[in-house]
Design a protein around this motif. Structure first.
Motif, PDB file in Angstrom:
ATOM      1  N   ILE A 149       0.857  -1.189   0.000  1.00  0.00           N
ATOM      2  CA  ILE A 149       0.000   0.000   0.000  1.00  0.00           C
ATOM      3  C   ILE A 149       0.887   1.230   0.000  1.00  0.00           C
ATOM      4  CG2 ILE A 149      -1.841   1.231   1.210  1.00  0.00           C
ATOM      5  CD1 ILE A 149      -2.474  -1.447   2.626  1.00  0.00           C
ATOM      6  N   GLY A 150       0.547   2.201  -0.833  1.00  0.00           N
ATOM      7  CA  GLY A 150       1.332   3.428  -0.895  1.00  0.00           C
ATOM      8  C   GLY A 150       0.451   4.661  -0.966  1.00  0.00           C
ATOM      9  N   TYR A 151       1.104   5.818  -0.792  1.00  0.00           N
ATOM     10  CA  TYR A 151       0.422   7.105  -0.874  1.00  0.00           C
ATOM     11  C   TYR A 151       1.247   8.045  -1.740  1.00  0.00           C
ATOM     12  CZ  TYR A 151      -2.700   5.687   2.898  1.00  0.00           C
ATOM     13  OH  TYR A 151      -3.637   5.028   3.644  1.00  0.00           O
ATOM     14  N   PRO A 152       0.600   8.952  -2.480  1.00  0.00           N
ATOM     15  CA  PRO A 152       1.353   9.900  -3.312  1.00  0.00           C
ATOM     16  C   PRO A 152       2.193  10.838  -2.446  1.00  0.00           C
ATOM     17  CG  PRO A 152      -0.977   9.841  -3.937  1.00  0.00           C
ATOM     18  CD  PRO A 152      -0.847   9.097  -2.647  1.00  0.00           C
ATOM     19  N   SER A 153       3.412  11.056  -2.853  1.00  0.00           N
ATOM     20  CA  SER A 153       4.289  12.004  -2.159  1.00  0.00           C
ATOM     21  C   SER A 153       4.101  13.388  -2.764  1.00  0.00           C
ATOM     22  CB  SER A 153       5.748  11.569  -2.290  1.00  0.00           C
ATOM     23  OG  SER A 153       6.162  11.638  -3.647  1.00  0.00           O
ATOM     24  N   THR A 154       4.817  14.374  -2.236  1.00  0.00           N
ATOM     25  CA  THR A 154       4.715  15.740  -2.767  1.00  0.00           C
ATOM     26  C   THR A 154       5.234  15.831  -4.188  1.00  0.00           C
ATOM     27  OG1 THR A 154       6.868  16.222  -1.734  1.00  0.00           O
ATOM     28  CG2 THR A 154       4.870  16.801  -0.491  1.00  0.00           C
TER      29      THR A 154
END
Length: 573
Positions: free
Chosen positions: A304-309
């Motif tokens: 599972i991942g999340y978008p970075s800046t």
């Protein structure tokens, strides 16, 4: 409501509004005078003239009759304009705020486009289309007011949909329509009610302004047309200008002040920020336990991942493998931020919209859960998979009674009638150790204790006899005595119903007390799996040893000097 009832501003303004509106609808019945009937013999009659208590205008029409008819026109204008704005704005705000980014972007674009149109000018241009009928004019104006309500509703929904009680309703198997209409709307209705008072005032003022400009039918009495006619006769009969201006001013000012009073009354409400955050960066695993050939829940290579800046996806869960067999209690243990709750939410389909499952598989009884739509997941939630949250008080909707929430969830996952569902809920409340089920059934969540709220949620979770129960830190918010009671209750219910339980916790004591098997997570990875007694006695991973070494010696009081770490075999015993 109690706070409003004690607010003089709210009482006075509400009274004035009700008097004006009631006079507008009931006055013509008792007065029995046609507001458009002209009598040139009574032109510019002074107040007190027989048949004309407030005088007559320059056409000989009775001013009191026209004021009453104008109050009715204003009330209808306000209701139509604000009503259309509410229906359109609230509906689209709920949809745009609750569903994904694409839906939000489309609805935002549409309402931004609506806001570009010049309001009053457009209404004037469309006069040939409306035929001068103020009701159709206000219908169009309502659509032009809807972006204000849309923005308020959408922004509130985007925060509210992250609330725990919304997740709980989703896991219970309720449809999105039911969740939006019953739980989300009730949570965001306060600011919408406040805005409604201002919308009604805006619609009334706009209709009066158009009538002042001569837009619309001259046969319809309006404060605006009366003000315009009185203005032309200001030097001869100033009272003809004063009466409609005074009533219109009182009405619109009362609406504004009532809106302020409503705002003040709701000032104490707060919006809880989203609770889900990122976990720490990845770490290398040490070992993996053996697999079961036919587990009830089978997780493989879940990431599972999340978008970075920068726009890149940063993983917070890295290739998790986990099995939960039918009838087994497995503890998923680790520090805060280790990814255990993210893993559980992936099984439930409750990850936030920005989360990205980059790879992996989650199977329940051989059926792949990843990639299922919300409607498809709803066939599992509350029936095959149930959920007990970490914070019981935050997972019950404060707007509804405890019993109605449990009955609603049970009926959503079964074919029971309302009466049958109520009977089962009462039996379950008694089964989970609540001494007076009937009384608790009628209470609101804020009227019960945390321990009782947790029992209520457990009753709701097991109501449909699920095959898998996911319990996320079910005892963290409770005191030690209540924790022990809840653990005993879970153990009894698991044995009674034959459920598999995935227990998410950071507490090794809870794992030792309740679980048969355990899996240890560190920074998004499973670092060790195995039987509880074996793992406690002979931990294989350095991280597991570190966690076990951090367990306090319960035989030592706080004033004693630090003691050397005990042997892990002794801890296991």
């Amino acid at each position: 409501m109690r706070r409003l009832a004690r607010d003089p501003q709210a009482i006075i303004t509400t009274t004035l509004i009700l008097i004006i509106v009631a006079a507008g609808f009931l006055g013509p019945i008792f007065l029995a005078v046609d507001p458009n009937q002209a009598d040139l013999r009574s032109a510019n009659a002074l107040p007190g003239t027989p048949g004309h208590p407030l005088g007559a205008d320059q056409s000989g029409r009775d001013i009191l009759a026209r004021l009453l008819a104008s109050a009715q026109t204003s009330a209808i204008s306000g209701l139509i304009g604000a009503g259309v704005a509410l229906v359109v704005g609230v509906t689209m705000g709920l949809i745009g705020g609750y569903f994904g980014r694409r839906t939000s972007a489309v609805t935002e674009w549409v309402f931004n486009l609506v806001m570009t149109f010049p309001g009053v000018l457009l209404l004037i241009v469309l006069t040939p289309v409306t035929g001068g009928d103020y009701r159709f004019t206000m219908l169009i104006f309502g659509f032009m007011l809807s972006p204000t309500i849309f923005r308020i509703t959408r922004n509130l929904v985007m925060g509210t949909k992250q609330e725990l009680f919304v997740d709980a309703a989703r896991v219970s198997g309720l449809s999105n329509t039911r969740i939006l209409g019953r739980h989300v709307l009730s949570a965001v209705r306060g600011p919408i009610i406040v805005a409604t008072a201002f919308l009604i005032g805006t619609a009334i003022a706009t209709q009066a302004g158009l009538a002042f400009l001569g837009i619309g039918s001259s046969a319809v009495p309006s404060f605006g047309s009366m003000v315009g006619e009185g203005f032309t006769n200001l030097t001869r009969r100033p009272l003809q200008f004063l009466w409609p201006s005074l009533v219109l001013g009182i009405l619109t000012a009362s609406l504004v002040l009532l809106g302020n009073a409503l705002r003040d009354a709701l000032e104490g409400l707060r919006t809880v920020p989203p609770r889900r955050g990122r976990t720490e960066s990845p770490a290398e695993p040490v070992s993996m336990g053996e697999e079961d050939e036919a587990p009830l829940l089978r997780i493989r290579h879940l990431a599972i991942g999340y978008p970075s800046t920068t726009g890149e996806i940063e993983e917070v869960v890295h290739g998790v493998d986990l099995d939960v067999r039918a009838g087994e209690i497995l503890g998923l243990v680790g520090e805060s931020g280790s990814g255990k709750t993210q893993t559980a939410f992936a099984v439930l389909g409750l990850l936030p919209p920005e989360a990205v499952i980059t790879r992996g598989s989650v199977q329940l009884n051989g059926r792949e859960l990843l990639g299922l739509s919300g409607e498809e997941l709803r066939t599992y939630r509350g029936k095959t998979i149930a959920y007990i949250p970490q914070e019981p008080m935050s997972n019950l909707d404060p707007s509804y009674r405890v019993g109605s929430q449990l009955v609603e969830s049970l009926r959503a996952t079964s074919t029971l009638s309302n009466r049958e569902a109520k009977e089962r809920v009462l039996a379950l409340l008694a089964r989970v150790g609540i001494p007076d089920p009937q009384r608790v059934f009628r209470m609101y969540p804020f009227e019960i204790s945390g321990g009782m709220a947790q029992r209520v949620l457990i009753a709701g979770a097991v109501a449909s006899r699920p095959a898998l129960l996911i319990a996320d830190e079910p005892t963290t918010a409770l005191d030690v005595t209540v924790q022990a009671e809840i653990l005993d209750l879970l153990r009894d219910l698991q044995a009674e119903l034959g459920m598999a339980v995935l227990l998410v916790t950071h507490n090794f004591g809870v794992v030792a007390d309740l679980c048969e098997s355990m899996a240890v997570m560190q920074k998004g990875r499973i670092v060790e799996t195995g039987k509880v007694r074996q793992t406690f006695a002979e931990p294989q991973a350095d991280y597991t040893r570190t966690l076990l070494d951090s367990i306090l010696d319960e035989d030592t009081v706080r004033t004693d000097p630090p003691v050397a770490p005990r042997d892990h075999k002794e801890v296991a015993r």
